[in-house]
Write a protein that holds these residues in place. Sequence first.
Motif, PDB file in Angstrom:
ATOM      1  N   TYR A   1       0.806  -1.218   0.000  1.00 53.66           N
ATOM      2  CA  TYR A   1       0.000   0.000   0.000  1.00 53.66           C
ATOM      3  C   TYR A   1       0.845   1.276   0.000  1.00 53.66           C
ATOM      4  O   TYR A   1       0.321   2.360  -0.246  1.00 53.66           O
ATOM      5  CB  TYR A   1      -0.926   0.021   1.220  1.00 53.66           C
ATOM      6  N   GLY A   2       2.142   1.149   0.285  1.00 51.27           N
ATOM      7  CA  GLY A   2       3.001   2.325   0.301  1.00 51.27           C
ATOM      8  C   GLY A   2       4.273   2.057   1.083  1.00 51.27           C
ATOM      9  O   GLY A   2       4.390   1.048   1.778  1.00 51.27           O
ATOM     10  N   PRO A   3       5.255   2.962   0.992  1.00 50.45           N
ATOM     11  CA  PRO A   3       6.537   2.738   1.662  1.00 50.45           C
ATOM     12  C   PRO A   3       6.461   2.868   3.183  1.00 50.45           C
ATOM     13  O   PRO A   3       5.753   3.716   3.716  1.00 50.45           O
ATOM     14  CB  PRO A   3       7.436   3.835   1.064  1.00 50.45           C
ATOM     15  N   ILE A   4       7.204   1.998   3.859  1.00 45.55           N
ATOM     16  CA  ILE A   4       7.329   2.011   5.318  1.00 45.55           C
ATOM     17  C   ILE A   4       8.820   2.027   5.643  1.00 45.55           C
ATOM     18  O   ILE A   4       9.587   1.241   5.083  1.00 45.55           O
ATOM     19  CB  ILE A   4       6.676   0.770   5.952  1.00 45.55           C
ATOM     20  N   LEU A   5       9.244   2.922   6.527  1.00 41.26           N
ATOM     21  CA  LEU A   5      10.641   3.002   6.928  1.00 41.26           C
ATOM     22  C   LEU A   5      10.765   2.810   8.433  1.00 41.26           C
ATOM     23  O   LEU A   5       9.899   3.244   9.186  1.00 41.26           O
ATOM     24  CB  LEU A   5      11.255   4.363   6.552  1.00 41.26           C
ATOM     25  N   LEU A   6      11.845   2.160   8.851  1.00 35.95           N
ATOM     26  CA  LEU A   6      12.159   2.034  10.271  1.00 35.95           C
ATOM     27  C   LEU A   6      13.110   3.149  10.679  1.00 35.95           C
ATOM     28  O   LEU A   6      14.104   3.402   9.991  1.00 35.95           O
ATOM     29  CB  LEU A   6      12.807   0.682  10.567  1.00 35.95           C
ATOM     30  N   CYS A   7      12.808   3.806  11.773  1.00 34.98           N
ATOM     31  CA  CYS A   7      13.614   4.924  12.263  1.00 34.98           C
ATOM     32  C   CYS A   7      13.878   4.717  13.749  1.00 34.98           C
ATOM     33  O   CYS A   7      12.933   4.487  14.510  1.00 34.98           O
ATOM     34  CB  CYS A   7      12.848   6.229  12.013  1.00 34.98           C
ATOM     35  N   ASN A   8      15.153   4.754  14.164  1.00 35.89           N
ATOM     36  CA  ASN A   8      15.502   4.496  15.564  1.00 35.89           C
ATOM     37  C   ASN A   8      15.144   3.073  15.965  1.00 35.89           C
ATOM     38  O   ASN A   8      14.897   2.788  17.119  1.00 35.89           O
ATOM     39  CB  ASN A   8      14.785   5.492  16.498  1.00 35.89           C
ATOM     40  N   GLU A   9      15.095   2.199  15.017  1.00 35.39           N
ATOM     41  CA  GLU A   9      14.748   0.800  15.274  1.00 35.39           C
ATOM     42  C   GLU A   9      15.556  -0.055  14.311  1.00 35.39           C
ATOM     43  O   GLU A   9      16.096   0.444  13.317  1.00 35.39           O
ATOM     44  CB  GLU A   9      13.245   0.589  15.083  1.00 35.39           C
ATOM     45  N   TYR A  10      15.651  -1.319  14.617  1.00 31.14           N
ATOM     46  CA  TYR A  10      16.410  -2.234  13.762  1.00 31.14           C
ATOM     47  C   TYR A  10      15.659  -3.554  13.661  1.00 31.14           C
ATOM     48  O   TYR A  10      14.976  -3.964  14.607  1.00 31.14           O
ATOM     49  CB  TYR A  10      17.812  -2.478  14.326  1.00 31.14           C
ATOM     50  N   HIS A  11      15.789  -4.185  12.492  1.00 33.91           N
ATOM     51  CA  HIS A  11      15.274  -5.544  12.330  1.00 33.91           C
ATOM     52  C   HIS A  11      16.210  -6.299  11.400  1.00 33.91           C
ATOM     53  O   HIS A  11      16.626  -5.771  10.362  1.00 33.91           O
ATOM     54  CB  HIS A  11      13.852  -5.550  11.766  1.00 33.91           C
ATOM     55  N   HIS A  12      16.553  -7.528  11.764  1.00 32.54           N
ATOM     56  CA  HIS A  12      17.594  -8.259  11.035  1.00 32.54           C
ATOM     57  C   HIS A  12      17.178  -8.672   9.627  1.00 32.54           C
ATOM     58  O   HIS A  12      18.041  -8.943   8.783  1.00 32.54           O
ATOM     59  CB  HIS A  12      18.009  -9.503  11.827  1.00 32.54           C
ATOM     60  N   SER A  13      15.882  -8.694   9.340  1.00 32.16           N
ATOM     61  CA  SER A  13      15.466  -9.178   8.016  1.00 32.16           C
ATOM     62  C   SER A  13      14.472  -8.271   7.295  1.00 32.16           C
ATOM     63  O   SER A  13      14.066  -8.585   6.176  1.00 32.16           O
ATOM     64  CB  SER A  13      14.851 -10.579   8.150  1.00 32.16           C
ATOM     65  N   ALA A  14      14.065  -7.158   7.894  1.00 34.00           N
ATOM     66  CA  ALA A  14      13.086  -6.268   7.254  1.00 34.00           C
ATOM     67  C   ALA A  14      13.649  -5.722   5.938  1.00 34.00           C
ATOM     68  O   ALA A  14      14.752  -5.173   5.904  1.00 34.00           O
ATOM     69  CB  ALA A  14      12.734  -5.111   8.189  1.00 34.00           C
ATOM     70  N   SER A  15      12.877  -5.872   4.871  1.00 32.77           N
ATOM     71  CA  SER A  15      13.345  -5.493   3.530  1.00 32.77           C
ATOM     72  C   SER A  15      13.012  -4.039   3.211  1.00 32.77           C
ATOM     73  O   SER A  15      12.467  -3.732   2.149  1.00 32.77           O
ATOM     74  CB  SER A  15      12.710  -6.418   2.491  1.00 32.77           C
ATOM     75  N   ILE A  16      13.319  -3.152   4.139  1.00 32.85           N
ATOM     76  CA  ILE A  16      13.008  -1.726   3.985  1.00 32.85           C
ATOM     77  C   ILE A  16      14.185  -0.891   4.504  1.00 32.85           C
ATOM     78  O   ILE A  16      15.065  -1.409   5.205  1.00 32.85           O
ATOM     79  CB  ILE A  16      11.729  -1.343   4.763  1.00 32.85           C
ATOM     80  N   PRO A  17      14.226   0.401   4.172  1.00 31.32           N
ATOM     81  CA  PRO A  17      15.284   1.260   4.724  1.00 31.32           C
ATOM     82  C   PRO A  17      15.193   1.346   6.246  1.00 31.32           C
ATOM     83  O   PRO A  17      14.107   1.430   6.807  1.00 31.32           O
ATOM     84  CB  PRO A  17      15.003   2.619   4.077  1.00 31.32           C
ATOM     85  N   ILE A  18      16.352   1.306   6.897  1.00 29.66           N
ATOM     86  CA  ILE A  18      16.450   1.408   8.351  1.00 29.66           C
ATOM     87  C   ILE A  18      17.423   2.532   8.667  1.00 29.66           C
ATOM     88  O   ILE A  18      18.596   2.467   8.308  1.00 29.66           O
ATOM     89  CB  ILE A  18      16.945   0.083   8.967  1.00 29.66           C
ATOM     90  N   ILE A  19      16.929   3.576   9.323  1.00 32.41           N
ATOM     91  CA  ILE A  19      17.768   4.730   9.642  1.00 32.41           C
ATOM     92  C   ILE A  19      17.912   4.809  11.154  1.00 32.41           C
ATOM     93  O   ILE A  19      16.920   4.852  11.884  1.00 32.41           O
ATOM     94  CB  ILE A  19      17.169   6.038   9.091  1.00 32.41           C
ATOM     95  N   GLY A  20      19.129   4.798  11.632  1.00 28.56           N
ATOM     96  CA  GLY A  20      19.351   4.823  13.075  1.00 28.56           C
ATOM     97  C   GLY A  20      20.801   5.068  13.408  1.00 28.56           C
ATOM     98  O   GLY A  20      21.498   5.810  12.732  1.00 28.56           O
TER      99      GLY A  20
END
Length: 329
Positions: free
Chosen positions: A137-156
Amino acid sequence: MTRISEIAKICNVSKTTVSRVLNNHPYVSKEKREQILKVMEELDYAPSSLARNFRTNKTQTIAISVPSFDHPFFAQLVKGVSLAALENDYKVLIFQTFYDAKNELDVMGKLKNREVDGVILGALENEWNVIKPYLKYGPILLCNEYHHSASIPIIGYDEFEATYKAVNHLIEKGHRKIGFCYDTSYSQAQGQRKEGFLKALADHDLLHNDDWIFGHGFSIEDGFRICDEIVKLKEKPTALFTGNDQVAAGIIKKATALGYKIPECLAIVGYDNQSICQVTTPTITTIDIPIMELGQRTVIELIKYLNEDLKLKRDIIKLPTELKIREST
């Protein structure tokens, strides 16, 4: 309410021409454009945002979810997100999850229903396999968080490295009995911190003590509680990485009231470098992190995926951290 058809009739043009002026499209002469804009001003015409969103399939709105807005870290994070969004003509919806997975899914529902264009997760309350289906449905980004396999941008930040240098600093100050505090939710980011803590101990042939691992450290009140837990221990740590400036301030306040000298009896290292670090007695040694920059960078990354129609991919962006040495160590 004035309609496009009325403007078109007054200017003797088609509704398509008026629409082109509204959307700043070419193929309209300078004279005709100026005439249409003048009539719009005279009629106090305001274009319907709902209609415009329907045409472009965009809301110009992004959502950010955080556990609690009243915590200084998340307040600064939201401020950074809001400033960057405003500079790029986006609005921001702010959701507090209160560490409740159901509340996080409410944010995902906004994305599914096209009420927002994209989502920034300031924490991760659900398992990734629950969030992943919403990517269609649209882009999701992780911020101040981490996940070992999430296929999205992770900024932290490099949580492992930041914790390692904080604990290493305590070891260099002569401490051998060092405790560790983790956040309210034991996320993968918190897991990286614990790995940094254990690695620093191992590199100096030091063992950790499970009695010196304290959970649910988020607020000043949690600092009071953790201090009470330390006091009751038969064998006490002489130093503590709190992972949070609010917790550090709470421990210092309670320990001082109980007659403990900081850092002589208990050395303290915080995390975030909040303003409170400079007003406690003693002032707090902490890990400085660029929180505002984190929020701004995350918005820039999200808008890049929204505007350039790029395929979302895993991309880990780590901002720098710095140990700020003050009086508590």
